[in-house]
Design an enzyme around this catalytic site. Structure first.
Site, short mmCIF file in Angstrom:
data_model
loop_
_atom_site.label_atom_id
_atom_site.label_comp_id
_atom_site.label_asym_id
_atom_site.label_seq_id
_atom_site.Cartn_x
_atom_site.Cartn_y
_atom_site.Cartn_z
N ALA A 113 -1.40 -5.20 -3.51
CA ALA A 113 -2.05 -4.89 -2.23
C ALA A 113 -1.27 -5.54 -1.10
O ALA A 113 -0.40 -6.38 -1.35
CB ALA A 113 -3.49 -5.39 -2.24
N LYS A 114 -1.53 -5.17 0.10
CA LYS A 114 -0.91 -5.82 1.26
C LYS A 114 -1.73 -5.49 2.49
O LYS A 114 -2.39 -4.46 2.54
CB LYS A 114 0.52 -5.30 1.45
CG LYS A 114 1.40 -6.23 2.23
CD LYS A 114 2.01 -7.29 1.34
CE LYS A 114 2.82 -8.31 2.11
NZ LYS A 114 3.52 -9.22 1.20
N GLY A 115 -1.68 -6.39 3.48
CA GLY A 115 -2.42 -6.12 4.72
C GLY A 115 -1.60 -6.54 5.91
O GLY A 115 -0.57 -7.20 5.79
#
Ligand code: NAD
Length: 424
Positions: A113-115
């Site tokens: 995941a990444k934000g």
């Protein structure tokens, strides 16, 4: 007729293309079927949030935030949060996929995941950053969770943002939830060894590679680009192995001394000098570009992406490149480095020590029992050594380089779990 001088060819990459070009080669080598290929290409979840934040002058500014969960076959999503002006959905998508491969390569039970938030953290006050981080956490409180998606720091964020995120999430849930985020301050459930973990993994994988290449650390030299968390600690730990560090660098330039640089001395200097090596006198100043092509055994790019490409790969003289940074080598350099017999320990393996110790942090939070630094390091070293050996053996089996082999290891693992779970 005058012939115009050709402009230098600027190489442009975007992280998604850079990742996919290697993914495609690996997918082809293992004969990945089209259905699985399409599933692994597309992220599982993409969220865009607009975050109104009261600024110190009383005005309200709306910030755009993103979170992408690429794949959760192996476990909850895992990946950092980036605060930068050039953050966009495409970049976050690429970085989320990258995390899926990285966690799979080191065999930890996380997905990818990444934000990110489009903002300039250096121009914001502490209060503004706190309100922004809390607004982001609140907007994504159904996405985040110790069993769902676990953020961590990335560019522009650090321990303080993780503390605010953990606090806001815990308030919303009504109980303390340290395992929702990693990279926290030690007193709030952070792990011992986390600060040094990425540089330590660089050192461990460099040592494994040197063993295979029969490079004796006691008589070898290294150059390290970047002197932040990853670069300085990689340099320090490589030096403890007997490797002579002949060049270091940061945004101010590169510093070369053929007799070796005392890394601890340089770290002390940078610490006293606003974290900069500018003016460091125990070495000759050269350019960052020159550092990359020095006649050394080991080159550790640990600063930025896109440092090695078709324009300079042919001039690299190191026998081994260990990628401390994410994406320092462009796809255009891969064949040139292969042809010149240079081994590259790719980013998704070399710098995975950080996410490995993040996993240990999450385990300790869930146990409510905290390990000694010695235990953290021992387990992290073992994980990195095993991951290196698996990738090395895969490279031999498929007669390919370490980067494609790392993708093969990751894709096979994620694709197999996809098939086992089924349910389409
Ligand atoms: P950092 O901000 O602590 O350090 C970055 C360093 O790069 C600084 O010394 C800076 O001066 C230098 N730098 C900036 N521009 C430069 C230039 N043009 N030429 C040479 N040096 C330059 O960052 P970090 O945490 O050490 O991260 C470095 C890289 O490693 C990034 O690609 C990051 O994504 C990657 N990475 C970091 C971690 C981690 O745990 N910190 C984990 C995995 C990957």
């Amino acid at each position: 007729m005058t012939v115009a001088t050709p402009l230098p060819i600027m190489e442009h990459t975007n992280p998604f293309e850079s990742m996919m070009s290697r993914f495609d080669i690996a997918a082809k080598m293992i004969g990945l079927d089209d259905d699985t290929y399409n599933m692994l290409r597309s992220p599982a979840k993409q969220v865009i949030v607009n975050l109104p934040v009261t600024m110190d002058n009383g005005s309200i500014r709306v910030f755009e935030g993103f979170r992408v969960v690429h794949n959760i076959n192996l476990g909850p999503g895992k990946g950092g949060i980036r605060y930068a002006m050039d953050v966009d959905l495409n970049e976050v998508k690429a970085l989320a996929a990258w995390m899926t491969w990285k966690t799979a390569v080191v065999n930890i039970p996380f997905g990818g995941a990444k934000g990110g938030i489009k903002c300039d953290p250096r121009s914001m006050s502490k209060g503004e950053l706190e309100r922004l981080t809390r607004a982001y956490t609140s907007a994504l409180s159904d996405v985040f969770g110790p069993e769902k998606d676990i953020p961590a720091p990335d560019m522009g964020t650090g321990q303080q943002e993780m503390a605010w995120l953990m606090d806001e999430f815990s308030k919303i849930k009504g109980y303390s939830s340290p395992a929702v985020v990693t990279g926290k301050p030690l007193v709030l459930g952070g792990s011992k060894g986390r600060v040094e973990a990425t540089g330590r993994g660089v050192m461990v994988t460099a040592r494994s590679a040197m063993n295979r290449l029969k490079i004796n650390p006691q008589t070898s030299t290294a150059a390290v680009q970047g002197f932040g968390n990853v670069g300085s600690i990689s340099a320090k730990l490589l030096a403890t192995q007997g490797i002579k560090i002949v060049a270091i660098s940061d945004v101010s330039g590169a510093y070369y001394n053929s007799s070796g640089i005392d890394v601890q001395d340089a770290m002390n200097y940078a610490e006293m000098n606003n974290r900069s090596l500018e003016g460091y006198v125990h070495a000759e100043k050269i350019s960052n570009e020159e550092l990359l092509t020095l006649d050394v055994d080991v080159l550790v790019p640990a600063a930025l992406q896109d440092q090695i490409g078709a324009h300079n790969a042919g001039r690299i003289r190191a026998k081994l490149i260990v990628e401390g940074a994410n994406g320092p080598t462009m796809a255009s350099a891969d064949d040139i480095l292969d042809e010149n017999g240079i081994m590259v320990v790719p980013d998704i393996l070399a710098n995975a020590g950080g996410v490995t110790v993040s996993y240990f942090e999450w385990v300790q939070n869930r146990l409510g029992y905290y390990w000694t630094e010695e235990r953290v390091n021992r387990r992290a070293d073992r994980t990195m050594k095993e991951a290196f050996d698996t990738v090395y053996q895969t490279a031999q089996k498929y007669q390919t380089n370490m980067r494609i082999a790392a993708y093969i290891v990751a894709i096979e693992k994620v694709a197999n779990t996809q098939k086992l779970r089924g349910g389409f």
